[in-house]
Design an enzyme around this catalytic site. Structure first.
Site: not given
Ligand code: NAP
Length: 280
Positions: A69, A104
């Protein structure tokens, strides 16, 4: 069989555990698209070369999971969310430019909106446990919704301090042993650590002091009902679970890659629940 015209994938190392193919291929089928979503196991040392040739490999974009990420952020043009969170979980090609975001943030918020409608009305105090990537996304989202005070408690206090410095005034850092003393004034209590996840230690905090109006969110989704959520439900508190967040965070990537906004349906939830139960 017609040639697949659009494809996306999840890139991780390991990647077998990812539920993203189940979610996206359900939506592809439901919407009748000529598209495919695959898994790509890519070692950290091969990640940069892989994303540099995403289009050549036939992909319009990708989800990115552990451990890529931060690298995804560095190798792309991130939006404000990914930049603030310090990690990207969704990549897409915008012409020749590889862009990124962090879904998210909206996954956490959309799940609360659906699970506890009106949760943020008059809500002023939140406690977030954890200071990792997921906690950063959640804190970013809570600030975006105007939550006045967000207390971040983390086992490693210095990481909570980093969040306070990163996000400024609404965030206050707290030591792990201060959590019990914060509960009485808390409107929203969030577990953004891996505690309570299958194979990890339990979250050993008693909920008695949370007010009856409090909302409890746990982002862990294995097991589906964590001990924290079970206790909150038993006490009659309103709750939002980790699976809801996982499903809602997938919506934006799908619409960026395939041009249609999919729905998080009860049927999709059941499908993923069954997979989680089967593999746990
Ligand atoms: P991360 O960056 O590795 O952060 C892990 C966090 O958990 C840190 O704050 C860490 O504290 C804390 N922690 C770990 N073990 C602990 C222990 N024994 N006692 C106290 N704190 C402990 O991971 P992440 O990406 O933020 O993910 C955190 C959890 O959220 C994972 O379980 C992940 O699967 C889940 N998640 C769910 C979703 C969803 O869509 N539902 C999305 C993202 C993540 P230290 O800083 O002290 O190490």
């Amino acid at each position: 069989m017609p040639k697949i015209v659009r494809a996306a994938c999840v890139i991780g190392w390991p990647v077998e555990h990812s539920r993203s193919p189940l979610i996206h291929n359900y939506w592809i089928k439901q919407l009748g698209l000529n598209a495919e979503y695959r898994r790509e196991a890519v070692r950290p040392e091969d990640f940069a070369a892989f994303v540099a040739r995403l289009a050549e490999r036939g992909y319009v974009g990708a989800n990115v999971t552990i451990p890529h990420k931060e690298a995804a952020l560095a190798l792309s043009k991130p939006d404000a969310r990914a930049q603030a969170v310090g990690a990207a979980n969704t990549l897409w090609l915008d012409g020749e430019t590889l862009r990124s975001t962090n879904t998210d943030v909206e996954g956490f918020l959309a799940n609360l909106d659906v699970s506890v409608p009106g949760w943020d009305r008059g809500l002023s105090n939140a406690v977030v446990l954890g200071a990792g990537g997921a906690a950063r996304a959640i804190v970013y989202g809570l600030i975006d919704r105007g939550i006045g005070t967000i207390r971040v408690a983390n086992r490693t206090f210095e990481r909570a301090e980093e969040l306070r410095k990163m996000f400024g005034a609404p965030v206050k850092s707290a030591h792990w042993d201060e959590i019990a003393g914060l509960l009485a004034g808390t409107d929203l209590f969030v577990n953004a650590t891996s505690l309570g996840m299958a194979g990890h230690p339990p979250l050993d905090i008693r909920m008695e002091d949370l007010p009856p109006s409090a909302v409890v969110a746990d982002i862990v989704y294995v097991p589906l009902t964590t001990p924290l959520l079970a206790e909150a439900k038993e006490r009659g508190l309103r709750t939002a679970d980790g699976l809801g967040m996982l499903l809602h965070q997938a919506v934006r990537g799908f619409s960026l890659w395939f041009g249609k906004t999919p729905e998080v349906t009860a049927e999709l939830r059941k499908l993923v629940e069954a997979d989680l139960v089967r593999k746990s």
